[in-house]
Enzyme design. Structure first.
Site, mmCIF file in Angstrom:
data_model
loop_
_atom_site.group_PDB
_atom_site.id
_atom_site.type_symbol
_atom_site.label_atom_id
_atom_site.label_comp_id
_atom_site.label_asym_id
_atom_site.label_seq_id
_atom_site.Cartn_x
_atom_site.Cartn_y
_atom_site.Cartn_z
ATOM 1 N N VAL A 124 0.832 -1.210 0.000
ATOM 2 C CA VAL A 124 0.000 0.000 0.000
ATOM 3 C C VAL A 124 0.870 1.265 0.000
ATOM 4 O O VAL A 124 0.646 2.183 -0.804
ATOM 5 C CB VAL A 124 -0.961 0.004 1.217
ATOM 6 C CG1 VAL A 124 -1.825 1.260 1.200
ATOM 7 C CG2 VAL A 124 -1.842 -1.247 1.220
ATOM 8 N N LYS A 178 -13.314 -5.431 9.903
ATOM 9 C CA LYS A 178 -13.898 -4.396 9.034
ATOM 10 C C LYS A 178 -15.382 -4.216 9.342
ATOM 11 O O LYS A 178 -15.893 -3.091 9.367
ATOM 12 C CB LYS A 178 -13.698 -4.780 7.566
ATOM 13 C CG LYS A 178 -12.248 -4.706 7.121
ATOM 14 C CD LYS A 178 -12.067 -5.391 5.785
ATOM 15 C CE LYS A 178 -10.663 -5.247 5.245
ATOM 16 N NZ LYS A 178 -10.392 -6.175 4.135
#
Ligand code: NDP
Ligand code: HSE
Length: 433
Positions: free
Chosen positions: A15, A206
């Site tokens: 990322v 999440k």
């Protein structure tokens, strides 16, 4: 002319490298949105001597996060290191030293969110975390801002790209589970510890973050009932397809009599529905709000550039001041948020069972009898011809009519304890819409 905004990037793996690439290669475009030039001042990694595909401007890369936290010219830090430690220590240090933080680390937020957000508030800083849930899909902004007028009734989705990639490759190519997991790691979708992807931990963390945003309660992620995809084999995918379904790792949260009914588990989803058509590293989220009705979001949930897209959008939001406003006004991950009362999902769903039975006369009657004793009626049964050996074990696949999950769990426990079954049965709920 405005001074440029200097950003520090902590973590330059999948990322972080994407974030540096985007900030450098799209600098002019980003400047138009931010109203100021955004420059990568320096990056910090674990091993600065490692060869990198992406170069930090001026080669300013080190192995000590204090090079960012103690640099007064840096106002925004992107924390792109996974796991709990040292990520928590680094986040605390960045906030203590006056940096606004953008992160993709959902494990950290699901575990230590209230403490970190409280510190940010005390320091007058913000934490932005769009990339932490569903990669490139702007779901945090959608729930936290765009749908703010709604009372959210339910969330249902595919929140882990790695497990979706594995299930899709297995069903489409007959690929081997372990081989596809290795490929997901190579492509940068998987967590450093990929067991978090396949055992449902990542999707559960999440879901806890989304549920907090949607329902305004703190959700201790470890209390959410969770099952991963490790037990899903090619046979299960083939039987599901024969019945008109695919198998996906589905996260659900809905209001139910003062509680949140929550679960992460593989489920059968009907071919042709949006969840069933969510393939590869894509994620999908379906939300029902009382004013807006049902909304569906779909996009890449893992991978370098989709995730970098969300991180850089958060950096821009931080630079223009939007992140600070959202952070202040939504009270997101407020330490005073009441804790959620979490229950399992006991809505009456149809269920899919795979039972490995001894191929003897009377076995089907025993199984259907046990289901009948628990008030469960059968919609269809599949049993293909098997070996004629007297001790053969054959798969028996049953689709039930709608029944509560506690009733079916009790029935399966009784079936598995009987002398006509070999090994543990698989029981998955079936989503028809
Ligand atoms: P990687 O494992 O690819 O990269 C982690 C980076 O952190 C590496 O650059 C590593 O340094 C660096 N690092 C590790 N320890 C330290 C330390 N003590 N000090 C400084 N740097 C350190 O992870 P990803 O990029 O895949 O993931 C980063 C975060 O983003 C995780 O929280 C993950 O859950 C989340 N995320 C990932 C997505 C993806 O698709 N990969 C999507 C959405 C969120 P070095 O390079 O020297 O080893
Ligand atoms: N490992 C995660 C996934 C990365 O596969 O979805 C994105 O959060």
């Amino acid at each position: 002319m405005n001074e440029p905004v200097r950003v520090g990037v902590v973590g330059m793996g999948t990322v972080g490298s994407g974030v540096v690439r985007l900030l450098v290669e799209s600098a002019d475009h980003i400047e138009r949105h931010a109203g100021r030039r955004i420059v990568v001042e320096k990056a910090v990694v674990k091993d600065p001597s490692k060869a990198r595909d992406v170069q930090v401007p001026g080669g300013r890369i080190s192995g000590d996060f204090r090079d960012i936290s103690r640099d007064p010219s840096i106002s925004v830090a992107a924390l792109l290191v996974g796991g709990l430690e040292p990520a928590r220590t680094i986040m605390v240090d960045l906030l203590e030293h006056g940096k606004d933080v953008v992160t993709a680390n959902k494990a950290l937020l699901a575990e230590h969110g209230p403490e970190l957000f409280e510190l940010a508030r005390r320091k007058g800083r913000s934490i932005a975390f769009e990339a932490a849930v569903a990669g490139g899909i702007p779901i945090v902004a959608a729930i936290g801002e765009c749908l703010a007028a709604n009372r959210i009734e339910s969330i249902r989705g595919i929140l882990n790209g790695t497990s979706n990639f594995i299930l899709t490759r297995m069903e489409e190519d007959g690929a081997d589970y372990a081989d596809v997991l290795a490929l997901a790691q190579q492509k940068g979708f998987a967590e450093a510890d990929p067991s978090m992807d396949v055992d449902g931990t990542d999707a559960t963390q999440k879901l806890a973050i989304l549920a907090h945003l949607a329902f305004g309660v703190w959700v201790p992620w470890a209390e959410i009932p969770r099952m991963g995809i490790e037990g899903i084999d090619l046979d299960l995918l083939t039987y599901a397809a024969e019945l008109g379904y695919r198998i996906r790792l589905i996260a659900v949260a809905s209001r139910s009599e003062g509680r949140l009914a929550m679960r992460v588990a593989p489920a059968l989803v009907k071919i042709g529905t949006p969840l069933a058509e969510t393939r590869g590293a894509y994620n999908a989220v379906s939300i029902v709000g009382d004013a807006v009705g049902r909304m569906f979001f779909h996009g890449l949930g893992a991978g370098q550039m989709p995730t970098a897209s969300a991180v850089v959008a958060d950096i821009i939001d931080t630079v223009v001041g939007r992140a600070a406003i959202t952070f202040r006004t939504t009270g997101v991950l407020d330490a005073d948020s009441p804790a959620a009362k979490i229950g399992g999902v006991d809505a009456p769903d149809r269920h899919f069972l795979r039972i490995r039975v001894k191929d003897r006369p009377g076995v089907l009657a025993r199984i259907t009898g046990i289901l009948g004793d628990h008030g469960i009626s059968i919609a269809s049964v599949i049993q293909h011809d098997a070996s004629s050996a007297s001790d053969a074990v054959v798969p028996l696949v049953i689709m039930t009519h709608a029944c509560g999950s506690s009733a079916i769990q009790r029935a399966v426990a009784t079936i598995d304890a009987s002398d006509v079954v070999s090994g543990r049965s698989v029981c998955l709920s079936v989503l028809d819409d």
